[in-house]
Design a protein around this motif. Structure first.
Motif, PDB file in Angstrom:
ATOM      1  N   ASP A  31       0.843  -1.199   0.000  1.00  0.00           N
ATOM      2  CA  ASP A  31       0.000   0.000   0.000  1.00  0.00           C
ATOM      3  C   ASP A  31       0.880   1.252   0.000  1.00  0.00           C
ATOM      4  OD1 ASP A  31      -2.279  -1.532   0.119  1.00  0.00           O
ATOM      5  OD2 ASP A  31      -2.357  -1.523   2.301  1.00  0.00           O
ATOM      6  N   GLY A  32       0.286   2.367  -0.351  1.00  0.00           N
ATOM      7  CA  GLY A  32       0.977   3.636  -0.252  1.00  0.00           C
ATOM      8  C   GLY A  32       1.548   4.156  -1.553  1.00  0.00           C
ATOM      9  N   HIS A  33       1.271   3.523  -2.644  1.00  0.00           N
ATOM     10  CA  HIS A  33       1.756   4.007  -3.931  1.00  0.00           C
ATOM     11  C   HIS A  33       0.684   4.874  -4.585  1.00  0.00           C
ATOM     12  CE1 HIS A  33       5.375   1.536  -4.029  1.00  0.00           C
ATOM     13  NE2 HIS A  33       4.641   0.528  -3.576  1.00  0.00           N
ATOM     14  N   PRO A  34       1.085   5.711  -5.531  1.00  0.00           N
ATOM     15  CA  PRO A  34       0.087   6.497  -6.267  1.00  0.00           C
ATOM     16  C   PRO A  34      -0.808   5.577  -7.110  1.00  0.00           C
ATOM     17  CG  PRO A  34       2.335   7.152  -6.865  1.00  0.00           C
ATOM     18  CD  PRO A  34       2.434   6.042  -5.901  1.00  0.00           C
ATOM     19  N   THR A  35      -1.953   6.092  -7.469  1.00  0.00           N
ATOM     20  CA  THR A  35      -2.930   5.313  -8.227  1.00  0.00           C
ATOM     21  C   THR A  35      -2.351   4.814  -9.540  1.00  0.00           C
ATOM     22  OG1 THR A  35      -4.700   6.637  -7.255  1.00  0.00           O
ATOM     23  CG2 THR A  35      -5.242   5.360  -9.216  1.00  0.00           C
TER      24      THR A  35
END
Length: 76
Positions: A31-35
């Motif tokens: 988790d935590g990445h850009p779309t």
């Protein structure tokens, strides 16, 4: 054109490996990445799973054809 059983078996193994490996990658994305990161990786995963399925089906058909050919040669 016929396919050797070794090549057909290789394609089945390669296809199954690709499916398992890319699905595993999908589950391991943190988790935590850009779309955009998830969109690109989702497309990569989808394309490679489809390619793996196509390779596995081609290999399976080759194995089936080789088995039929072997039975005909043995009966004749």
């Amino acid at each position: 054109m016929t396919m050797s059983p070794k090549i057909a078996g290789f394609l089945v193994i390669l296809g199954v490996f690709m499916i398992v490996e890319w699905i595993n990658l999908g589950f391991n994305l943190a988790d935590g990445h850009p779309t955009g990161f998830y969109v690109v990786h989702g497309i990569l995963i989808g394309v490679n799973v489809i390619l793996g399925a196509v390779l596995a089906v081609i290999g399976w058909r080759g194995l089936r054809e080789a088995g039929i050919r072997r039975r005909k040669e043995g009966a004749g």
